[in-house]
Design a protein around this motif. Structure first.
Motif, PDB file in Angstrom:
ATOM      1  N   THR A  90       0.825  -1.201   0.000  1.00 47.50           N
ATOM      2  CA  THR A  90       0.000   0.000   0.000  1.00 47.50           C
ATOM      3  C   THR A  90       0.863   1.255   0.000  1.00 47.50           C
ATOM      4  N   PHE A  91       2.010   1.164   0.687  1.00 47.68           N
ATOM      5  CA  PHE A  91       2.861   2.348   0.839  1.00 47.68           C
ATOM      6  C   PHE A  91       3.796   2.519  -0.346  1.00 47.68           C
ATOM      7  N   SER A  92       3.955   3.748  -0.814  1.00 48.11           N
ATOM      8  CA  SER A  92       5.045   4.010  -1.751  1.00 48.11           C
ATOM      9  C   SER A  92       6.180   4.658  -0.968  1.00 48.11           C
ATOM     10  N   VAL A  93       7.396   4.441  -1.441  1.00 46.33           N
ATOM     11  CA  VAL A  93       8.575   4.864  -0.689  1.00 46.33           C
ATOM     12  C   VAL A  93       9.326   5.948  -1.454  1.00 46.33           C
ATOM     13  N   TYR A  94       9.654   7.037  -0.772  1.00 50.43           N
ATOM     14  CA  TYR A  94      10.474   8.112  -1.354  1.00 50.43           C
ATOM     15  C   TYR A  94      11.738   8.215  -0.529  1.00 50.43           C
ATOM     16  N   ASP A  95      12.845   7.704  -1.081  1.00 56.87           N
ATOM     17  CA  ASP A  95      14.061   7.670  -0.267  1.00 56.87           C
ATOM     18  C   ASP A  95      15.223   8.387  -0.937  1.00 56.87           C
ATOM     19  N   LEU A 153       5.991   6.540   2.559  1.00 59.41           N
ATOM     20  CA  LEU A 153       7.116   6.638   3.493  1.00 59.41           C
ATOM     21  C   LEU A 153       8.143   7.578   2.873  1.00 59.41           C
ATOM     22  N   MET A 154       8.698   8.473   3.694  1.00 64.70           N
ATOM     23  CA  MET A 154       9.732   9.400   3.223  1.00 64.70           C
ATOM     24  C   MET A 154      10.992   9.098   4.038  1.00 64.70           C
ATOM     25  N   ILE A 155      12.070   8.758   3.362  1.00 65.29           N
ATOM     26  CA  ILE A 155      13.259   8.307   4.083  1.00 65.29           C
ATOM     27  C   ILE A 155      14.465   9.120   3.633  1.00 65.29           C
ATOM     28  N   GLY A 156      15.231   9.629   4.584  1.00 58.70           N
ATOM     29  CA  GLY A 156      16.420  10.373   4.171  1.00 58.70           C
ATOM     30  C   GLY A 156      17.175  11.001   5.319  1.00 58.70           C
ATOM     31  N   ASP A 157      18.170  11.800   4.927  1.00 60.22           N
ATOM     32  CA  ASP A 157      19.051  12.479   5.863  1.00 60.22           C
ATOM     33  C   ASP A 157      18.430  13.804   6.287  1.00 60.22           C
TER      34      ASP A 157
END
Ligand code: DAH
Length: 444
Positions: A90-95, A153-157
């Motif tokens: 269901t989730f899309s990921v932006y990393d 989901l948003m993933i990063g520094d």
């Protein structure tokens, strides 16, 4: 005061004075600052340092052999497998989103007031008065909602001015998430229930003063919708923490305040005789959703810091190790299944010394039949504890003689002192001699 050189537009070198205590910049004249492909004007807000700029694009969260990346994979896997529709996550990921954001993204869109302390120059790395390095991954929430996404989901520094010690570093990593639901999804079995109070006209949200004075809910939401979202949010996050630390992990919920959620909570886990904060979460303020587009959903959001989790999971004693390029560190996380039970073994602070060993194999052996593990054992037998790693570097077949050759790198490091090159060479020679005898090889 310390003078640092920064290369600015037109190859002009300007001198910025960096105040030693807080590194606040006082540009002698206005100029532009290049980050990647883009030029930014600088102004009295500019306080980003060359050192901080050097951390951009390191992408530790995406590096296969970095512990942060292993934790990222575990958390993403958990959310992927917990939520599916039609077999798809269901989730899309932006990393891989640039950490350069506007003050609108980082603060205004999230209802962070003008005078909120988190905006202070002393807390953020500003490129100029309207542009900064994101201080949290929540900075991308509104733009992704505006793009029409509902579960992501948003993933990063992320970057915050801080001291450097064993648990603080000005750059760290977060996973931030939004999960939205429409009435039909949330109340699948209760079509009589609604997300919004009858007094709230969702087609005209700006005509309504959405109050957060009730600790239980936003005034536009029904109690049923809020409570059900709260229960789902808390279940999902506890499930995540259990999937990381095991079923028996002790946890507690603490009421919290964030400008962008109401109600809000923090989840703490009991780790090494103390409560440790792991994440912030809550029900997204309806103004944020309404401004970004959807007017028929309720959403929850959360933000998780990866460093603390990785340090606790793998017993990494110092946050700076996350940035280590030392192969003694990285090798412990290399080629590992994300779920592997890894306990970090401290690597010495003394420097490594790497010597290569190349040899011709005897005619009876090929580069494919030679047993590397035998070689590794021999190296360790002769070299002892100062052998930190042995790795196969190269395989080669001579085009004319058809002789087979291998090359291994041997990394030496003493745990208590600096090894001299002469000492290492002596042991390396002993390894060459022992290998020559044992495997009938010819050193090249
Ligand atoms: N952005 C917050 C921080 O950096 C964490 C957070 C709290 C994120 C609540 C969220 C949230 O998405 O809903 O500390």
């Amino acid at each position: 005061m310390r003078i640092m050189k920064i290369l600015f537009k037109n190859r002009r070198i300007l001198f910025l004075s960096f105040n030693k205590n807080n590194y606040s910049t006082a540009p002698k004249s206005l100029a532009t600052l290049r980050i990647g492909e883009k030029e930014y004007r600088t102004d009295e807000y500019t306080n980003i340092t060359p050192k901080i700029l050097s951390y951009l694009n390191r992408n530790l969260h995406l590096k296969k052999d970095n512990p942060l990346s292993l934790v990222r994979q575990r958390i993403v896997n958990y959310f992927y497998s917990s939520f599916t529709h039609g077999g798809n996550p269901t989730f899309s990921v932006y990393d891989n989103v640039s950490p350069v954001v506007s003050t609108k993204q980082n603060f205004d869109d999230l209802l962070i007031p003008e005078d909120h302390p988190s905006r202070a120059k002393s807390d953020c790395y500003y490129i100029n008065s309207t542009t900064l390095l994101r201080a949290h991954m929540t900075a991308h929430q509104s733009e992704l909602l505006r793009a029409g996404l509902d579960n992501f989901l948003m993933i990063g520094d992320v970057y915050r001015r801080d001291e450097i010690d064993s648990t603080h570093f000005p750059v760290f990593h977060q996973i931030d998430a939004v999960r939205s639901q429409r009435k039909e999804q949330l109340f699948e079995n209760h079509p009589d229930l609604d997300i919004f109070e009858p007094s709230f006209d969702r087609t005209n949200p700006h005509a309504y003063q959405n109050s957060i004075s009730d600790p239980a809910k936003q005034s536009c939401h029904t109690l049923e919708a809020t409570k059900l979202m709260e229960a789902q949010l808390k279940n999902h996050l506890i499930g995540m923490v259990r999937s990381l630390f095991g079923e028996d992990i002790q946890y507690r919920w603490v009421d919290a305040y964030f400008p962008f959620t109401h109600p809000s909570w923090e989840l703490e886990i009991y780790y090494e005789n103390d409560w440790m904060e792991t994440l912030g979460c809550g029900i997204v303020r309806n103004e944020i959703l309404a401004n970004a587009g959807p007017n028929n959903t309720i959403a929850y959001a959360f933000g998780i810091g990866l460093e603390r989790l990785a340090m606790a999971l793998y017993k990494i004693p110092d946050i700076r190790l996350m940035w280590s390029t030392d192969s003694g560190f990285l090798a412990q996380f290399q080629n590992k299944n994300a779920n592997a039970n890894i306990v970090y073994k401290p690597v010495s602070i003394y420097p490594q010394c790497t010597n290569d060993l190349s040899f011709w194999l005897p005619p009876t052996t090929t580069i494919d039949t030679f047993t590397s593990n035998d070689f590794y054992d021999l190296v360790r037998d002769v070299g002892g504890d100062i052998i930190e790693q042995v790795k196969l570097k190269d395989k080669f077949i001579h085009p004319k003689t058809k002789k087979h050759s291998l090359c291994y790198s041997i990394v030496y490091r003493h745990l208590e002192r600096t090894l001299t090159q002469a000492e290492v060479n002596k042991i390396h020679k002993e390894i060459e001699n022992a290998a020559t005898k044992a495997f009938n090889i010819v050193v090249r």
